[in-house]
Scaffold this active site. Structure first.
Site, PDB file in Angstrom:
ATOM      1  N   HIS A 210       9.559   1.376 -11.227  1.00 39.19           N
ATOM      2  CA  HIS A 210       8.523   1.403 -10.182  1.00 39.19           C
ATOM      3  C   HIS A 210       7.368   2.347 -10.480  1.00 39.19           C
ATOM      4  O   HIS A 210       6.424   2.426  -9.701  1.00 39.19           O
ATOM      5  CB  HIS A 210       9.143   1.782  -8.840  1.00 39.19           C
ATOM      6  CG  HIS A 210       9.606   3.205  -8.793  1.00 39.19           C
ATOM      7  ND1 HIS A 210      10.835   3.597  -9.245  1.00 39.19           N
ATOM      8  CD2 HIS A 210       8.985   4.332  -8.374  1.00 39.19           C
ATOM      9  CE1 HIS A 210      10.967   4.911  -9.098  1.00 39.19           C
ATOM     10  NE2 HIS A 210       9.857   5.382  -8.579  1.00 39.19           N
TER      11      HIS A 210
HETATM   12  C1  UD1 Z   1       7.370   7.471  -4.272  1.00 41.52           C
HETATM   13  C2  UD1 Z   1       7.225   8.777  -5.064  1.00 41.52           C
HETATM   14  C3  UD1 Z   1       7.987   8.668  -6.383  1.00 41.52           C
HETATM   15  C4  UD1 Z   1       9.412   8.209  -6.154  1.00 41.52           C
HETATM   16  C5  UD1 Z   1       9.399   6.899  -5.364  1.00 41.52           C
HETATM   17  C6  UD1 Z   1      10.782   6.352  -5.081  1.00 41.52           C
HETATM   18  C7  UD1 Z   1       5.042   9.884  -4.736  1.00 41.52           C
HETATM   19  C8  UD1 Z   1       3.776  10.225  -5.401  1.00 41.52           C
HETATM   20  N1  UD1 Z   1       5.854   9.059  -5.412  1.00 41.52           N
HETATM   21  O1  UD1 Z   1       6.715   6.447  -5.026  1.00 41.52           O
HETATM   22  O2  UD1 Z   1       7.997   9.944  -7.000  1.00 41.52           O
HETATM   23  O3  UD1 Z   1      10.039   8.011  -7.406  1.00 41.52           O
HETATM   24  O4  UD1 Z   1       8.742   7.152  -4.117  1.00 41.52           O
HETATM   25  O5  UD1 Z   1      10.698   5.137  -4.452  1.00 41.52           O
HETATM   26  O6  UD1 Z   1       5.312  10.324  -3.649  1.00 41.52           O
HETATM   27  N2  UD1 Z   1       6.252   0.540   0.030  1.00 41.52           N
HETATM   28  C9  UD1 Z   1       6.906  -0.370   0.836  1.00 41.52           C
HETATM   29  N3  UD1 Z   1       7.807   0.110   1.733  1.00 41.52           N
HETATM   30  C10 UD1 Z   1       8.096   1.431   1.867  1.00 41.52           C
HETATM   31  C11 UD1 Z   1       7.413   2.330   1.042  1.00 41.52           C
HETATM   32  C12 UD1 Z   1       6.506   1.891   0.133  1.00 41.52           C
HETATM   33  O7  UD1 Z   1       6.678  -1.558   0.756  1.00 41.52           O
HETATM   34  O8  UD1 Z   1       8.946   1.780   2.686  1.00 41.52           O
HETATM   35  C13 UD1 Z   1       5.283   0.031  -0.961  1.00 41.52           C
HETATM   36  C14 UD1 Z   1       3.886   0.055  -0.407  1.00 41.52           C
HETATM   37  O9  UD1 Z   1       3.213  -1.039  -0.924  1.00 41.52           O
HETATM   38  C15 UD1 Z   1       3.312   1.325  -0.970  1.00 41.52           C
HETATM   39  C16 UD1 Z   1       4.003   1.381  -2.329  1.00 41.52           C
HETATM   40  O10 UD1 Z   1       5.291   0.843  -2.113  1.00 41.52           O
HETATM   41  O11 UD1 Z   1       1.932   1.328  -1.058  1.00 41.52           O
HETATM   42  C17 UD1 Z   1       4.112   2.755  -2.884  1.00 41.52           C
HETATM   43  O12 UD1 Z   1       4.783   3.611  -1.965  1.00 41.52           O
HETATM   44  P1  UD1 Z   1       4.582   5.196  -2.049  1.00 41.52           P
HETATM   45  O13 UD1 Z   1       5.475   5.890  -1.097  1.00 41.52           O
HETATM   46  O14 UD1 Z   1       3.142   5.535  -1.979  1.00 41.52           O
HETATM   47  O15 UD1 Z   1       5.044   5.540  -3.533  1.00 41.52           O
HETATM   48  P2  UD1 Z   1       6.320   5.045  -4.384  1.00 41.52           P
HETATM   49  O16 UD1 Z   1       5.832   4.219  -5.489  1.00 41.52           O
HETATM   50  O17 UD1 Z   1       7.405   4.535  -3.527  1.00 41.52           O
END
Ligand code: UD1
Length: 367
Positions: A210
């Protein structure tokens, strides 16, 4: 006047929950000394990325839910800061505790410092030395603002010393995620994930991917997906796919891969099911930080599709190999795993399930 110490723990996303759960339990065991408030920022909000983990880790519901959700880095960080400041002003805690390296960790650290409150960072000192990773920025800022640095491995101690952090604030307390793993492993038989997916033990690889650096670039993502499809022709690959990865696959028009027979995309799993899947796999391919640690503890081969790691001990002592996006190297390692010549590894110092106890002991003496 009561001597009870007010402690706020802030969590936000999947990798935080397994680090917080053992510490919450250890603090609750001393309820005559500590009153804890658990704040969930809501950075992760999907059931499978959040509530399922609270259930599997037997964590109490959060006392306060900020519901910040997704957004750009600035939006997400700013939203946590705005909402958290209000809460911290009301609670006025003796100590705020943060975990790992996510945006919620950074936001909390900045707010806490500006309010002149005390901050403890669990999993301090880790460095990938790759400033293009958002997590590296988050780690460095959080450590700079922390009063207590609880470190998982010796490299973290060295990094902090080199950066001029006061030695008296650095504590090598071990890998707290392993505390959760040790507890949950006892319940592994409660998971029916192998039956559900119709898998036999040690007959498959498990994949997670991811990281923005792997999934936000079409060519790179496609190169990986092709390689996984090839590998899966011999040994099936099970891929609990993170929503951000699925979103990018769809955006890049690569959805055909998700319909492969042996390269199996499944929903993100809870902690218990994922642990069960990982522990019974032949090997794990990942770009996650935490999973590099889990596999070292479980002595399962781990092929990390990154060119660096913030946990070098998993390579020097554990079962981890950094493969970057070098598909030839990845295939060579797979061949070693298949022939039984892959390294066995050993479990690093203080990865023993007792980290939370050590952290609480230090907090008790110091605040
Ligand atoms: C975050 C952490 C990363 C960790 C990862 C585990 C940061 C910078 N990164 O990254 O270190 O390894 O979590 O998962 O904080 N989304 C959903 N549902 C959710 C959450 C996110 O669909 O419940 C999707 C959304 O499109 C969102 C994208 O995932 O924009 C990214 O989510 P985000 O929390 O910004 O970062 P992660 O890539 O999950």
């Amino acid at each position: 006047m009561s001597d009870i110490k007010q402690i706020v723990l802030v969590v936000g996303a999947r990798p935080n929950f397994m680090k917080a759960a053992p510490l919450i339990a250890a603090l609750q065991n001393k309820s005559n000394i500590f009153k804890i408030t658990l704040i969930h920022t809501g950075q992760h909000y999907d059931h499978n990325l959040s509530q399922l983990f609270f259930d599997d880790l037997q964590m109490p519901e959060s006392d306060i839910y900020l519901g910040v959700g997704s957004g750009t880095h600035a939006e997400q960080t700013a939203e946590v800061m705005i909402q958290l400041e209000k809460q911290l002003l009301i609670i006025n805690p003796d100590l705020v505790i943060v975990f790992g390296d996510i945006n919620s960790t950074l936001a909390t650290a900045v707010v806490t410092a500006k309010l002149k409150m005390k901050l403890a960072h669990v999993e301090a000192g880790l460095r990938s030395f790759d400033m293009t990773m958002p997590e590296e920025v988050n780690r460095i800022v959080t450590d700079r603002l922390s009063h207590f640095h609880f470190v998982t491995e010796q490299s973290g101690v060295e990094n902090l010393k080199r950066e001029g952090v006061k030695e008296s604030s650095i504590y090598l307390t071990g890998n707290i995620m392993i505390d959760s793993l040790v507890i949950t492993k006892k319940r592994i038989s409660h998971s029916d994930i192998l039956t559900k997916l119709n898998l036999a033990e040690k007959s498959y690889y498990c994949l997670t991917m991811h990281r923005p650096s792997n999934v936000d670039n079409k060519e790179k993502l496609e190169k990986f997906l092709k390689a996984f499809q090839t590998i899966s022709e011999k040994t099936p690959i099970i891929f609990p796919c993170h929503p951000r990865t699925l979103k990018m696959i769809e955006q890049f028009g690569l959805s055909a891969f998700t319909k492969s027979e042996n390269f199996r995309f499944v929903e993100p799993l809870g902690y218990l099911d994922f642990l069960s899947l990982m522990a019974q796999s032949k090997a794990v391919i990942t770009d996650s930080g935490g999973i590099q640690g889990d596999t070292t503890f479980l002595r399962i081969p781990c092929l990390t599709i990154r060119s660096n790691t913030e946990q070098p001990v998993t390579v020097s002592e554990g079962t981890n190999t950094l493969c970057s996006d070098d598909i030839e190297l990845l295939l060579a390692m797979i061949s070693n795993i298949e022939t039984g010549s892959y390294k066995q590894g050993k479990v690093p110092e203080f990865w023993d399930g007792k980290s939370a106890e050590r952290v609480v002991e230090i907090i008790e003496k110091s605040i």
